[in-house]
Design an enzyme around this catalytic site. Structure first.
Site, PDB file in Angstrom:
ATOM      1  N   SER A  12       0.826  -1.208   0.000  1.00 37.16           N
ATOM      2  CA  SER A  12       0.000   0.000   0.000  1.00 37.16           C
ATOM      3  C   SER A  12       0.858   1.255   0.000  1.00 37.16           C
ATOM      4  CB  SER A  12      -0.866   0.063   1.255  1.00 37.16           C
ATOM      5  OG  SER A  12      -1.609  -1.081   1.405  1.00 37.16           O
ATOM      6  N   ASN A  41      -4.899   6.307  -1.668  1.00 36.79           N
ATOM      7  CA  ASN A  41      -4.437   6.662  -0.321  1.00 36.79           C
ATOM      8  C   ASN A  41      -3.818   8.061  -0.285  1.00 36.79           C
ATOM      9  OD1 ASN A  41      -5.286   4.361   0.980  1.00 36.79           O
ATOM     10  ND2 ASN A  41      -3.407   3.234   0.565  1.00 36.79           N
ATOM     11  N   HIS A  58      -2.171  -3.321  -6.726  1.00 40.89           N
ATOM     12  CA  HIS A  58      -2.714  -2.939  -5.419  1.00 40.89           C
ATOM     13  C   HIS A  58      -4.221  -3.123  -5.377  1.00 40.89           C
ATOM     14  CE1 HIS A  58      -3.477   0.325  -2.195  1.00 40.89           C
ATOM     15  NE2 HIS A  58      -3.145  -0.810  -1.613  1.00 40.89           N
ATOM     16  N   GLU A  96      -4.940  -0.712  -8.487  1.00 39.24           N
ATOM     17  CA  GLU A  96      -3.950   0.258  -8.958  1.00 39.24           C
ATOM     18  C   GLU A  96      -2.755  -0.530  -9.498  1.00 39.24           C
ATOM     19  OE1 GLU A  96      -4.667   4.175  -6.171  1.00 39.24           O
ATOM     20  OE2 GLU A  96      -3.648   2.502  -5.239  1.00 39.24           O
TER      21      GLU A  96
HETATM   22  N1  LIG Z   1      -5.324  -4.806   5.132  1.00 40.67           N
HETATM   23  C1  LIG Z   1      -5.696  -3.963   4.191  1.00 40.67           C
HETATM   24  O1  LIG Z   1      -6.754  -3.315   4.280  1.00 40.67           O
HETATM   25  C2  LIG Z   1      -4.832  -3.785   2.981  1.00 40.67           C
HETATM   26  C3  LIG Z   1      -5.380  -3.141   1.844  1.00 40.67           C
HETATM   27  C4  LIG Z   1      -4.597  -3.019   0.695  1.00 40.67           C
HETATM   28  C5  LIG Z   1      -3.297  -3.492   0.703  1.00 40.67           C
HETATM   29  N2  LIG Z   1      -2.786  -4.091   1.829  1.00 40.67           N
HETATM   30  C6  LIG Z   1      -1.390  -4.591   1.751  1.00 40.67           C
HETATM   31  O2  LIG Z   1      -1.438  -6.002   1.629  1.00 40.67           O
HETATM   32  C7  LIG Z   1      -0.291  -6.572   2.269  1.00 40.67           C
HETATM   33  C8  LIG Z   1      -0.735  -7.592   3.283  1.00 40.67           C
HETATM   34  O3  LIG Z   1      -1.548  -6.959   4.231  1.00 40.67           O
HETATM   35  P1  LIG Z   1      -2.579  -7.801   5.123  1.00 40.67           P
HETATM   36  O4  LIG Z   1      -3.407  -6.804   5.821  1.00 40.67           O
HETATM   37  O5  LIG Z   1      -3.206  -8.866   4.295  1.00 40.67           O
HETATM   38  O6  LIG Z   1      -1.539  -8.492   6.148  1.00 40.67           O
HETATM   39  P2  LIG Z   1      -1.788  -9.756   7.082  1.00 40.67           P
HETATM   40  O7  LIG Z   1      -0.832  -9.606   8.203  1.00 40.67           O
HETATM   41  O8  LIG Z   1      -3.225  -9.930   7.358  1.00 40.67           O
HETATM   42  O9  LIG Z   1      -1.325 -11.005   6.160  1.00 40.67           O
HETATM   43  C9  LIG Z   1       0.014 -11.256   5.810  1.00 40.67           C
HETATM   44  C10 LIG Z   1       0.180 -12.749   5.563  1.00 40.67           C
HETATM   45  O10 LIG Z   1       1.488 -12.989   5.075  1.00 40.67           O
HETATM   46  C11 LIG Z   1       1.979 -14.178   5.668  1.00 40.67           C
HETATM   47  N3  LIG Z   1       3.437 -14.159   5.623  1.00 40.67           N
HETATM   48  C12 LIG Z   1       4.305 -13.477   6.405  1.00 40.67           C
HETATM   49  N4  LIG Z   1       5.581 -13.741   6.018  1.00 40.67           N
HETATM   50  C13 LIG Z   1       5.508 -14.582   4.975  1.00 40.67           C
HETATM   51  C14 LIG Z   1       6.482 -15.228   4.151  1.00 40.67           C
HETATM   52  N5  LIG Z   1       7.784 -15.010   4.327  1.00 40.67           N
HETATM   53  N6  LIG Z   1       6.061 -16.055   3.182  1.00 40.67           N
HETATM   54  C15 LIG Z   1       4.746 -16.294   2.976  1.00 40.67           C
HETATM   55  N7  LIG Z   1       3.759 -15.721   3.737  1.00 40.67           N
HETATM   56  C16 LIG Z   1       4.151 -14.864   4.713  1.00 40.67           C
HETATM   57  C17 LIG Z   1       1.433 -14.144   7.067  1.00 40.67           C
HETATM   58  O11 LIG Z   1       1.411 -15.455   7.627  1.00 40.67           O
HETATM   59  C18 LIG Z   1       0.029 -13.574   6.845  1.00 40.67           C
HETATM   60  O12 LIG Z   1      -0.923 -14.597   6.619  1.00 40.67           O
HETATM   61  C19 LIG Z   1       0.481  -5.395   2.841  1.00 40.67           C
HETATM   62  O13 LIG Z   1       1.476  -5.022   1.926  1.00 40.67           O
HETATM   63  C20 LIG Z   1      -0.570  -4.322   2.975  1.00 40.67           C
HETATM   64  O14 LIG Z   1      -0.025  -3.025   2.928  1.00 40.67           O
HETATM   65  C21 LIG Z   1      -3.533  -4.258   2.947  1.00 40.67           C
END
Ligand SMILES: NC(=O)c1ccc[n+]([C@@H]2O[C@H](COP(=O)([O-])OP(=O)(O)OC[C@H]3O[C@@H](n4cnc5c(N)ncnc54)[C@H](O)[C@@H]3O)[C@@H](O)[C@H]2O)c1
Length: 517
Positions: free
Chosen positions: A119, A190, A140, A152
């Protein structure tokens, strides 16, 4: 190049939804997680989402099992060897992302595309750490991925020319709307949303308006689905703070500098709905909290006698008629003693001079009607430095008698709705001016990624470039904040009398380095 097989790395909040989106569109998905337990959790999120779709009649059992059969459990990164595209959806920390990209870089074929769902991190920095940075882009998605239609597509100065277009095509196959954007912090949605939310916290912190009034100004005044403070509670104050910090580091503009109150609330653990308390208080998904001043004022009686002062136009006549029909005695003569002096306020004009001219400034309240007198329309009740508490309460009673929704605003340029909206629109115009994105892409990003019923440029065209320009000028003159300075492009539209809809504005083509020779 047609993408048929993908790997999704990380099946957390976002990744499970992204895997579902790919599998629903008929692609084979290899799911890779940090360990077996995390993989199990991710797949059960995906299963629960598919079962919900079946129970709502949006999917039948056969489709469910076909979709599920397309998702294979990866046994580590080696299982991504044959995919056409791998997307990482691991936590928002550069060192983790780089580690994942190093693995993907090693196992995937050099033709495969590597995407990140980051993000706020720099896609360029992630790409630069790989052996084939030309194939790295941002893809994204928005939360929840199966629902939100925006993707995006972020290219860097290192991206191969064909890769963003391939990823945009893929997004369309997924039923999403791609917008292409360069690698600048916050991309479009954002970068535009967060300073607006931050500004709302600033208005609260400086006592400009109450939290309830700020949220009502956005919903009833601008037509947004949620107020900015309620939205901050939903996104999370800690998450919002982190994004603002990244934006402020990148751009250095005061609008990105997190409001001190946002830092304090986040530090206090008031991180929003997830903590039960943010700006507002919650019990589950329901908003609670102590009764607000405005709730206590709701039953305040309307005055019997009102002095009405306006421009003598049809608005004033309509208001006089409405007041009389609601049982109030109305006079236009300021010398007649009455309980309340109502000054029909114009968006960018101070109320105080008219209040002083009426000779009873303590009794004078500005009434700014956003959308006429239809029941439920919003009225801004404008308080000057001399207005008494009693007169404000009488004005609340008067608006309630007319069936209007109200917010209280100080006698400052833009009152409350304009003070929130005009700088937000100026940010959007500046994005076009800076060749950040087109007006159409910005509108699409805010509608499909943030749930705006209308994009900022549609709002701007509806409000009129001239009115927004006049409002911003007044704000800039009053405060001197650079972010209130009207963008030249807005002034051009106002002078030419043309809308933003349908105007391209890209001057130099997609951002990229000049190529020598
Ligand atoms: N949460 C949101 O609203 C949102 C929205 C858009 C983008 N994002 C982006 O998406 C990404 C993930 O965010 P999220 O909220 O889903 O995080 P999250 O913490 O819910 O999920 C991350 C996942 O990655 C796994 N993980 C960690 N290390 C790993 C590895 N080395 N290999 C494989 N899997 C691994 C974890 O076990 C976990 O299940 C971030 O970059 C975030 O900025 C999040």
């Amino acid at each position: 190049m047609e993408i048929r097989e993908v790997a999704v790395v990380g099946l957390g909040t976002m990744g499970a939804g992204i895997a579902e989106v790919f599998a629903r569109a008929g692609l084979g998905v290899t799911a890779i997680e940090a360990d077996a337990e995390a993989l199990r959790r991710g797949l059960s999120t995906l299963d629960a989402s598919l079962s919900r779709a079946v129970s709502r009649g949006k999917l039948d059992a056969r489709e469910q099992s076909e979709i599920r059969a397309r998702v294979r459990l990866g046994g580590g990164f080696a299982s991504a060897a044959g995919v056409d595209l791998a997307i990482e959806v691991v936590p928002e920390r550069l060192e983790i992302k780089r580690q994942v990209f190093a693995e993907l870089d090693r196992v995937c074929s050099p033709d495969a595309i590597l995407a990140t769902n980051t993000s706020s991190l720099s896609v360029t920095e992630i790409a630069a750490g790989t052996r084939h940075p030309g194939r790295v882009v941002g893809m994204h998605f928005f939360n929840p991925a199966p629902v939100m239609r925006l993707v995006e597509v972020v290219s860097t100065v290192l991206s191969r020319e064909d890769v963003p277009a391939i990823v945009a095509d893929l997004a369309r196959r997924l039923g999403k709307t791609p917008v292409q954007v360069g690698d600048r912090a916050g991309f479009i949605a954002n970068a535009l949303l967060l300073p607006y939310l931050n500004h709302a916290v600033g208005l609260l912190e400086t006592g400009y308006a109450t939290a309830a009034d700020i949220d009502t100004a956005a919903t009833a005044g601008i037509g947004l689905p949620m107020g900015p403070l309620a939205l901050l509670d939903l996104i999370g104050l800690d998450t919002s703070l982190s994004i603002l910090e990244v934006l402020y580091r990148e751009f250095g503009r005061p609008r990105y500098c997190p409001a001190p109150l946002l830092r304090r609330l986040a530090a206090a653990g008031r991180t929003g709905r997830k903590a039960g308390r943010g700006v507002h208080e919650y019990a589950g998904a329901r908003r609670t909290g102590p009764a607000s001043a405005e709730q206590n004022e709701a039953g305040y009686p309307a005055p019997d006698t009102v002095t009405l002062i306006g421009a003598g136009d049809e608005h004033e006549t309509a208001l006089a008629t409405a007041l009389a029909s609601a049982g109030m005695n109305v006079t236009r003569n300021a010398a007649h003693p009455t309980e309340l002096v109502v000054i029909v306020a114009e968006a960018s004009q101070q109320v105080l001079p008219a209040a002083l001219a009426a000779g009873r400034p303590d009794q004078a309240v500005g009434l700014h009607l956003l959308d006429g007198l239809a029941p439920g329309s919003l009225a801004e009740l404008v308080r000057t430095s001399l207005t008494s508490d009693k007169s404000m309460l009488a004005a609340v009673g008067l608006a309630a008698r007319l069936g209007l929704a109200v917010v209280r605003a100080p006698d400052r340029p833009g009152f409350l709705v304009g003070a929130l909206l005009y700088p937000h629109l100026a940010d959007a115009v500046r994005m076009v001016e800076d060749d950040y994105a087109t007006a159409a892409d910005i509108d699409a990003a805010m509608m499909l990624g943030c749930g705006y019923p209308q994009g900022p440029f549609q709002l701007l065209d509806a409000a009129g470039a001239t009115d927004v320009l006049v409002g911003l000028r007044a704000m800039y003159l009053a405060y001197g904040f650079p972010s209130f300075a009207p963008p030249p492009l807005l002034a051009e539209h106002a002078a030419a009398g043309i809308d933003f809809a349908g105007v391209g504005h890209r001057r130099a083509g997609p951002a990229g380095p000049a190529t020598a020779g």
